[in-house]
Design a protein around this motif. Sequence first.
Motif, PDB file in Angstrom:
ATOM      1  N   GLY A 188       0.831  -1.191   0.000  1.00 41.49           N
ATOM      2  CA  GLY A 188       0.000   0.000   0.000  1.00 41.49           C
ATOM      3  C   GLY A 188       0.867   1.241   0.000  1.00 41.49           C
ATOM      4  O   GLY A 188       2.090   1.173   0.176  1.00 41.49           O
ATOM      5  N   GLY A 189       0.230   2.383  -0.203  1.00 39.55           N
ATOM      6  CA  GLY A 189       0.990   3.617  -0.207  1.00 39.55           C
ATOM      7  C   GLY A 189       0.130   4.812  -0.554  1.00 39.55           C
ATOM      8  O   GLY A 189      -1.089   4.717  -0.696  1.00 39.55           O
ATOM      9  N   VAL A 190       0.798   5.944  -0.674  1.00 38.36           N
ATOM     10  CA  VAL A 190       0.151   7.212  -1.015  1.00 38.36           C
ATOM     11  C   VAL A 190       0.769   7.732  -2.310  1.00 38.36           C
ATOM     12  O   VAL A 190       1.998   7.805  -2.426  1.00 38.36           O
ATOM     13  CB  VAL A 190       0.348   8.252   0.108  1.00 38.36           C
ATOM     14  CG1 VAL A 190      -0.354   9.569  -0.246  1.00 38.36           C
ATOM     15  CG2 VAL A 190      -0.162   7.718   1.441  1.00 38.36           C
ATOM     16  N   ASP A 191      -0.082   8.052  -3.281  1.00 40.80           N
ATOM     17  CA  ASP A 191       0.414   8.657  -4.526  1.00 40.80           C
ATOM     18  C   ASP A 191       0.599  10.146  -4.307  1.00 40.80           C
ATOM     19  O   ASP A 191      -0.121  10.995  -4.846  1.00 40.80           O
ATOM     20  CB  ASP A 191      -0.560   8.373  -5.673  1.00 40.80           C
ATOM     21  CG  ASP A 191      -0.571   6.911  -6.076  1.00 40.80           C
ATOM     22  OD1 ASP A 191       0.439   6.224  -5.839  1.00 40.80           O
ATOM     23  OD2 ASP A 191      -1.591   6.462  -6.628  1.00 40.80           O
ATOM     24  N   LYS A 192       1.597  10.461  -3.486  1.00 39.21           N
ATOM     25  CA  LYS A 192       1.812  11.837  -3.039  1.00 39.21           C
ATOM     26  C   LYS A 192       2.044  12.799  -4.188  1.00 39.21           C
ATOM     27  O   LYS A 192       1.640  13.966  -4.136  1.00 39.21           O
ATOM     28  CB  LYS A 192       2.998  11.863  -2.069  1.00 39.21           C
ATOM     29  CG  LYS A 192       3.296  13.245  -1.496  1.00 39.21           C
ATOM     30  CD  LYS A 192       4.489  13.197  -0.550  1.00 39.21           C
ATOM     31  CE  LYS A 192       4.840  14.605  -0.056  1.00 39.21           C
ATOM     32  NZ  LYS A 192       6.027  14.584   0.840  1.00 39.21           N
ATOM     33  N   HIS A 193       2.666  12.328  -5.256  1.00 33.65           N
ATOM     34  CA  HIS A 193       2.996  13.214  -6.367  1.00 33.65           C
ATOM     35  C   HIS A 193       1.759  13.836  -7.003  1.00 33.65           C
ATOM     36  O   HIS A 193       1.823  14.931  -7.572  1.00 33.65           O
ATOM     37  CB  HIS A 193       3.793  12.449  -7.428  1.00 33.65           C
ATOM     38  CG  HIS A 193       3.029  11.338  -8.077  1.00 33.65           C
ATOM     39  ND1 HIS A 193       2.782  10.134  -7.448  1.00 33.65           N
ATOM     40  CD2 HIS A 193       2.430  11.252  -9.290  1.00 33.65           C
ATOM     41  CE1 HIS A 193       2.090   9.352  -8.251  1.00 33.65           C
ATOM     42  NE2 HIS A 193       1.846  10.002  -9.366  1.00 33.65           N
ATOM     43  N   VAL A 194       0.624  13.152  -6.892  1.00 31.32           N
ATOM     44  CA  VAL A 194      -0.610  13.668  -7.492  1.00 31.32           C
ATOM     45  C   VAL A 194      -1.019  14.975  -6.822  1.00 31.32           C
ATOM     46  O   VAL A 194      -1.603  15.857  -7.461  1.00 31.32           O
ATOM     47  CB  VAL A 194      -1.729  12.614  -7.394  1.00 31.32           C
ATOM     48  CG1 VAL A 194      -3.046  13.145  -7.938  1.00 31.32           C
ATOM     49  CG2 VAL A 194      -1.324  11.349  -8.146  1.00 31.32           C
ATOM     50  N   ARG A 195      -0.680  15.115  -5.543  1.00 29.63           N
ATOM     51  CA  ARG A 195      -0.994  16.360  -4.826  1.00 29.63           C
ATOM     52  C   ARG A 195      -0.234  17.544  -5.417  1.00 29.63           C
ATOM     53  O   ARG A 195      -0.640  18.707  -5.262  1.00 29.63           O
ATOM     54  CB  ARG A 195      -0.666  16.177  -3.337  1.00 29.63           C
ATOM     55  CG  ARG A 195      -0.860  17.415  -2.461  1.00 29.63           C
ATOM     56  CD  ARG A 195      -2.267  17.928  -2.463  1.00 29.63           C
ATOM     57  NE  ARG A 195      -2.395  19.121  -1.625  1.00 29.63           N
ATOM     58  CZ  ARG A 195      -2.101  20.352  -2.028  1.00 29.63           C
ATOM     59  NH1 ARG A 195      -1.651  20.561  -3.267  1.00 29.63           N
ATOM     60  NH2 ARG A 195      -2.243  21.374  -1.206  1.00 29.63           N
TER      61      ARG A 195
END
Length: 257
Positions: A233-240
């Motif tokens: 799992g993770g966070v697609d931080k770059h989309v922010r």
Amino acid sequence: MKIATYNVNGVNGRLPVLLRWLAEEKPDVVCLQELKAPQEKFPEQALLDAGYHAIWHGQLSWNGVAILSRNSNIEEIGRGLPGDPEDLQSRYLEAMVDGIVVCCLYLPNGNPTPGPKFDYKLKWFGRLQARAQKLLEFNAPVVLVGDFNVMPTEQDVYKPKRWLNDALFRSEVRQAFHELVAQGWTDAIRTLYPDETIYTFWDYFRNAYQRNAGLRIDHFLLSPQLKNRLQSGGVDKHVRGWEKTSDHAPVWIELKP
């Protein structure tokens, strides 16, 4: 199966961002929150063209939740959180997708506190606890997914002392979250990353994203039947960081077959 959650902060205004992310990451199931669109204005055709079937519970200007599926049919179980027939806010949607009960939720913000919005948040949380307990009794694989508007611990918030009286971090709200998890749910992201600083939301103000001054408020809670299927799992931080993007980033998990 890759399941994602994304508070899109306006599904029509952010549609190019949503479609770009879907094309790049190709999650199998997506829970969206804060559609900010009435039922008839949901961009169903654009999502179909992108390969996603959808069910949604819209509301004019505010709230709204949706569940998208790329490969499997969506069988709606219910819309609206049980327990208060007078509550008309579009914050909860339940469906069966590929043998898993997917519960998409957008828990109330609750600010300002104290006040009626905070009282509504705590009552909503109580109704969620009751529904979650009932779901566990079905002995089926279930995932509670979405924007919970709560940072469970100090590890989940940048400069926690500044947030002590905020409705997202008040002790009553954190206690409600911990009581929910204690029913037998697994906090998927924290289980995968027990010691890491992970955020899913960065305010638009004060360069919060650039400073990584964030909050972890988007969560996956897994029923016991799914705990051992959690793979990654993770966070697609770059989309922010994209242009005209939401203040949340997409969060995802992968489950073993």
